[in-house]
Scaffold this motif. Sequence first.
Motif, PDB file in Angstrom:
ATOM      1  N   GLN A   1      10.136 -11.035 -34.502  1.00  0.00           N
ATOM      2  CA  GLN A   1       9.214 -10.082 -33.606  1.00  0.00           C
ATOM      3  C   GLN A   1       9.574  -8.805 -33.121  1.00  0.00           C
ATOM      4  O   GLN A   1       8.646  -8.315 -32.501  1.00  0.00           O
ATOM      5  CB  GLN A   1       9.322 -11.475 -32.807  1.00  0.00           C
ATOM      6  CG  GLN A   1       8.303 -13.037 -33.604  1.00  0.00           C
ATOM      7  CD  GLN A   1       8.210 -13.769 -32.346  1.00  0.00           C
ATOM      8  OE1 GLN A   1       9.121 -13.890 -31.470  1.00  0.00           O
ATOM      9  NE2 GLN A   1       7.745 -14.789 -32.525  1.00  0.00           N
ATOM     10  N   ALA A   2      10.412  -8.656 -32.578  1.00  0.00           N
ATOM     11  CA  ALA A   2      11.530  -7.565 -32.864  1.00  0.00           C
ATOM     12  C   ALA A   2      11.018  -6.330 -33.492  1.00  0.00           C
ATOM     13  O   ALA A   2      10.782  -5.064 -32.736  1.00  0.00           O
ATOM     14  CB  ALA A   2      13.015  -7.831 -32.167  1.00  0.00           C
ATOM     15  N   LEU A   3      11.314  -6.848 -34.468  1.00  0.00           N
ATOM     16  CA  LEU A   3      10.526  -5.890 -35.262  1.00  0.00           C
ATOM     17  C   LEU A   3       9.415  -5.823 -36.035  1.00  0.00           C
ATOM     18  O   LEU A   3       8.762  -4.728 -36.186  1.00  0.00           O
ATOM     19  CB  LEU A   3      11.304  -5.325 -37.019  1.00  0.00           C
ATOM     20  CG  LEU A   3      12.649  -5.464 -36.792  1.00  0.00           C
ATOM     21  CD1 LEU A   3      13.182  -5.795 -37.914  1.00  0.00           C
ATOM     22  CD2 LEU A   3      13.205  -3.872 -36.280  1.00  0.00           C
TER      23      LEU A   3
ATOM     24  N   ALA B   1      22.777  -4.403 -33.475  1.00  0.00           N
ATOM     25  CA  ALA B   1      23.403  -3.480 -34.248  1.00  0.00           C
ATOM     26  C   ALA B   1      23.079  -3.893 -35.791  1.00  0.00           C
ATOM     27  O   ALA B   1      22.443  -2.481 -36.192  1.00  0.00           O
ATOM     28  CB  ALA B   1      25.029  -3.406 -34.613  1.00  0.00           C
ATOM     29  N   ASP B   2      22.417  -4.554 -36.118  1.00  0.00           N
ATOM     30  CA  ASP B   2      22.037  -4.538 -37.633  1.00  0.00           C
ATOM     31  C   ASP B   2      20.478  -4.432 -37.636  1.00  0.00           C
ATOM     32  O   ASP B   2      19.951  -3.367 -38.676  1.00  0.00           O
ATOM     33  CB  ASP B   2      21.764  -6.239 -38.054  1.00  0.00           C
ATOM     34  CG  ASP B   2      23.597  -6.711 -38.418  1.00  0.00           C
ATOM     35  OD1 ASP B   2      24.304  -5.612 -38.890  1.00  0.00           O
ATOM     36  OD2 ASP B   2      23.604  -7.605 -38.602  1.00  0.00           O
ATOM     37  N   LEU B   3      20.052  -4.663 -36.931  1.00  0.00           N
ATOM     38  CA  LEU B   3      18.520  -4.332 -36.366  1.00  0.00           C
ATOM     39  C   LEU B   3      18.384  -2.230 -36.838  1.00  0.00           C
ATOM     40  O   LEU B   3      17.321  -2.033 -37.069  1.00  0.00           O
ATOM     41  CB  LEU B   3      17.280  -4.912 -35.681  1.00  0.00           C
ATOM     42  CG  LEU B   3      17.564  -6.382 -35.691  1.00  0.00           C
ATOM     43  CD1 LEU B   3      16.897  -7.081 -34.616  1.00  0.00           C
ATOM     44  CD2 LEU B   3      17.015  -6.940 -36.737  1.00  0.00           C
TER      45      LEU B   3
ATOM     46  N   PHE C   1      19.242  -0.714 -39.805  1.00  0.00           N
ATOM     47  CA  PHE C   1      17.367  -0.887 -40.078  1.00  0.00           C
ATOM     48  C   PHE C   1      17.024  -0.202 -40.186  1.00  0.00           C
ATOM     49  O   PHE C   1      15.879   0.748 -40.844  1.00  0.00           O
ATOM     50  CB  PHE C   1      17.135  -2.573 -40.773  1.00  0.00           C
ATOM     51  CG  PHE C   1      15.783  -2.285 -41.592  1.00  0.00           C
ATOM     52  CD1 PHE C   1      16.477  -2.411 -42.606  1.00  0.00           C
ATOM     53  CD2 PHE C   1      14.528  -2.719 -40.895  1.00  0.00           C
ATOM     54  CE1 PHE C   1      15.303  -2.968 -43.535  1.00  0.00           C
ATOM     55  CE2 PHE C   1      14.059  -3.027 -41.436  1.00  0.00           C
ATOM     56  CZ  PHE C   1      14.022  -2.900 -42.800  1.00  0.00           C
ATOM     57  N   ILE C   2      16.660  -0.091 -38.961  1.00  0.00           N
ATOM     58  CA  ILE C   2      15.422   1.320 -38.429  1.00  0.00           C
ATOM     59  C   ILE C   2      15.441   2.846 -39.038  1.00  0.00           C
ATOM     60  O   ILE C   2      14.845   3.562 -39.188  1.00  0.00           O
ATOM     61  CB  ILE C   2      15.263   1.205 -36.733  1.00  0.00           C
ATOM     62  CG1 ILE C   2      15.105  -0.259 -36.294  1.00  0.00           C
ATOM     63  CG2 ILE C   2      13.902   2.178 -36.338  1.00  0.00           C
ATOM     64  CD1 ILE C   2      14.777  -0.741 -35.198  1.00  0.00           C
ATOM     65  N   GLU C   3      16.666   2.561 -38.485  1.00  0.00           N
ATOM     66  CA  GLU C   3      17.417   4.138 -38.630  1.00  0.00           C
ATOM     67  C   GLU C   3      17.514   4.505 -40.275  1.00  0.00           C
ATOM     68  O   GLU C   3      17.100   5.228 -40.536  1.00  0.00           O
ATOM     69  CB  GLU C   3      18.844   4.079 -38.523  1.00  0.00           C
ATOM     70  CG  GLU C   3      19.077   4.936 -36.391  1.00  0.00           C
ATOM     71  CD  GLU C   3      18.245   5.989 -36.337  1.00  0.00           C
ATOM     72  OE1 GLU C   3      18.206   6.846 -37.369  1.00  0.00           O
ATOM     73  OE2 GLU C   3      17.258   5.636 -35.133  1.00  0.00           O
ATOM     74  N   ARG C   4      17.541   4.130 -41.116  1.00  0.00           N
ATOM     75  CA  ARG C   4      17.838   3.790 -42.877  1.00  0.00           C
ATOM     76  C   ARG C   4      16.215   3.785 -42.743  1.00  0.00           C
ATOM     77  O   ARG C   4      15.890   4.829 -44.291  1.00  0.00           O
ATOM     78  CB  ARG C   4      18.591   2.066 -43.243  1.00  0.00           C
ATOM     79  CG  ARG C   4      19.724   2.732 -43.642  1.00  0.00           C
ATOM     80  CD  ARG C   4      19.607   1.571 -44.209  1.00  0.00           C
ATOM     81  NE  ARG C   4      21.618   1.322 -43.301  1.00  0.00           N
ATOM     82  CZ  ARG C   4      21.840   0.042 -43.654  1.00  0.00           C
ATOM     83  NH1 ARG C   4      21.232  -0.881 -45.162  1.00  0.00           N
ATOM     84  NH2 ARG C   4      23.120  -0.299 -43.148  1.00  0.00           N
TER      85      ARG C   4
END
Length: 129
Positions: free
Chosen positions: A49-51, A81-83, A86-89
Motif C-alpha cells: 500500500q505504501a508503494l 529503509a528497505d523500501l 528499493f525506490i532508489e534502486r
Amino acid sequence: MEPPPHQARRDMARQSLDCRDLVQSPHRQYRRITSMSAPALFTEQEAAQALKVCTRTLRKARQDGALSFVRIGRNVRYSEADLAQFIERSRECLSTSAPARRSGSTRSPSTVFDFEEVRAARGNAKRGS
C-alpha cells in the motif's frame, strides 16, 4: 518487621521507575523498556500500500533480490529503509539510461511504385496475350 528480600527488591524497583517505563511481562515481573526503539516494520500488505503496488509485485521483487526484507519466524516484514532503498534502486533517469534500440533501419528497403503504371502494364499484358 522487614518484608522478604524479593518483596523489598520489587518495591524498590517500582519506586525507582516511572510507570511509563514499565511493561508487565507474561511472568508478571516488571521490566524497563529499553531506550532503543525497534524500527517500524511493515507487513507485506502495508508495504504494498505504501508503494502503491500489488503484493504480488512486492513478493516478486523480494524473490528476485531487488527488495531487502526481515524475516521474523515465518513472517516477512519490510523496514522503511528497505523500501526507500528499493525506490532508489528502481529510479530511472531517461537522460542517463541507454538509448532505445531502433526497431528497423532508417531507410526503407522497398521501392515506391506508381500503381496506375503497374495496373496499365498488367492490363496491356492481358490484352496482348
